[in-house]
Design an enzyme around this catalytic site. Structure first.
Site, PDB file in Angstrom:
ATOM      1  N   HIS A 137       0.823  -1.214   0.000  1.00 10.51           N
ATOM      2  CA  HIS A 137       0.000   0.000   0.000  1.00 10.51           C
ATOM      3  C   HIS A 137       0.854   1.260   0.000  1.00 10.51           C
ATOM      4  O   HIS A 137       0.378   2.341   0.331  1.00 10.51           O
ATOM      5  CB  HIS A 137      -0.952   0.006   1.199  1.00 10.51           C
ATOM      6  CG  HIS A 137      -1.680  -1.285   1.396  1.00 10.51           C
ATOM      7  ND1 HIS A 137      -1.262  -2.241   2.287  1.00 10.51           N
ATOM      8  CD2 HIS A 137      -2.779  -1.782   0.787  1.00 10.51           C
ATOM      9  CE1 HIS A 137      -2.066  -3.285   2.224  1.00 10.51           C
ATOM     10  NE2 HIS A 137      -2.994  -3.038   1.327  1.00 10.51           N
TER      11      HIS A 137
HETATM   12  S1  FES Z   1       1.605  -0.324   3.361  1.00  8.77           S
HETATM   13 FE1  FES Z   1       0.118  -1.822   3.783  1.00  8.77          FE
HETATM   14  S2  FES Z   1       1.263  -3.563   4.323  1.00  8.77           S
HETATM   15 FE2  FES Z   1       2.755  -2.038   3.930  1.00  8.77          FE
END
Ligand code: FES
Length: 174
Positions: A137
Site C-alpha cells: 500500500h
Molecule cells: S503499506 Fe500496507 S502492508 Fe505495507
C-alpha cells in the site's frame, strides 16, 4: 482404412497416461499438505522454545551500502550496513509520522537492524536508496526504518539484539 477411434477399450497413449498420473499425484500431494497443515503447524516449536531461539549473524561479509535479510523466529530481519552519508542523513532527522531519533534505533550507527515487516499489514518492504517502499500500500520508510508516509502507523520494529563482537550480532538476545 486404418482402425481408428477410441472405442473405449483401446489402450491409451502411455505418455498421456503418465502425464495424467503425475498431475493426479501432484494434486493429491497438495491436498494432503493442505489437509495436514494444522497438524504440521502444531508440530512447530512452542512459543516458549521460539522465544529462546537466537540468530547469530556474521556482519563481516556485508559491505557498506549493502543489506542482508536473515530469519529470526520465523520473521525476516533486515540488517543494513549504512554508509557514512546515510548515517549523517539519518542523524539529522527524526523521521516522519512516528518521530524518533536515529540514535534510539541503533546500537552502532553503521548497522540498522529491523524486523522486515511493514507495520501496516505485515508485507515485506522493498529496499531502495532512500530506505524502503512497501509494495502493498505504498508506505515509505527511511534508512532508519522510520515511517515517512503511507498507511503504516509506526516505524519498523527493532528486534532485541546484541553485539557479541564487533563483527557479530546475536538477534534475540539483548
Ligand atoms: S503499506 Fe500496507 S502492508 Fe505495507
Amino acid at each position: 482404412m486404418t482402425a481408428s477411434s477410441d472405442d473405449g477399450n483401446a489402450p491409451q497413449d502411455p505418455a498421456r497416461r503418465d502425464f495424467l498420473g503425475t498431475v493426479t499425484a501432484a494434486v493429491a500431494t497438495a491436498g494432503a499438505v493442505a489437509a495436514c497443515w494444522p497438524f504440521i503447524s502444531s508440530m512447530n516449536p512452542s512459543t516458549d522454545v521460539l522465544a529462546e531461539a537466537n540468530t547469530e549473524v556474521d556482519l563481516s561479509g556485508i559491505a557498506a551500502g549493502q543489506m542482508q535479510t536473515v530469519a529470526w523466529q520465523g520473521k525476516p530481519i533486515f540488517i543494513l550496513h549504512r554508509t557514512p552519508d546515510e548515517i549523517t542523513a539519518m542523524a539529522a532527522s527524526n523521521g516522519g509520522k512516528d518521530p524518533q531519533p536515529d540514535g534510539q534505533r541503533v546500537k552502532n550507527p553503521q548497522w540498522l537492524v529491523v524486523i522486515a515487516l511493514c507495520t501496516h499489514m505485515g508485507c515485506i518492504p522493498n529496499k531502495n536508496s532512500e530506505g524502503w517502499l512497501c509494495p502493498c500500500h505504498g508506505s515509505v520508510y527511511d534508512n532508519s526504518g522510520r515511517i515517512l508516509s503511507g498507511p503504516a502507523p509506526r516505524n519498523l520494529d527493532i528486534p532485541p539484539y546484541t553485539f557479541a563482537t564487533a563483527d557479530k550480532i546475536v538477534i534475540g538476545k539483548s
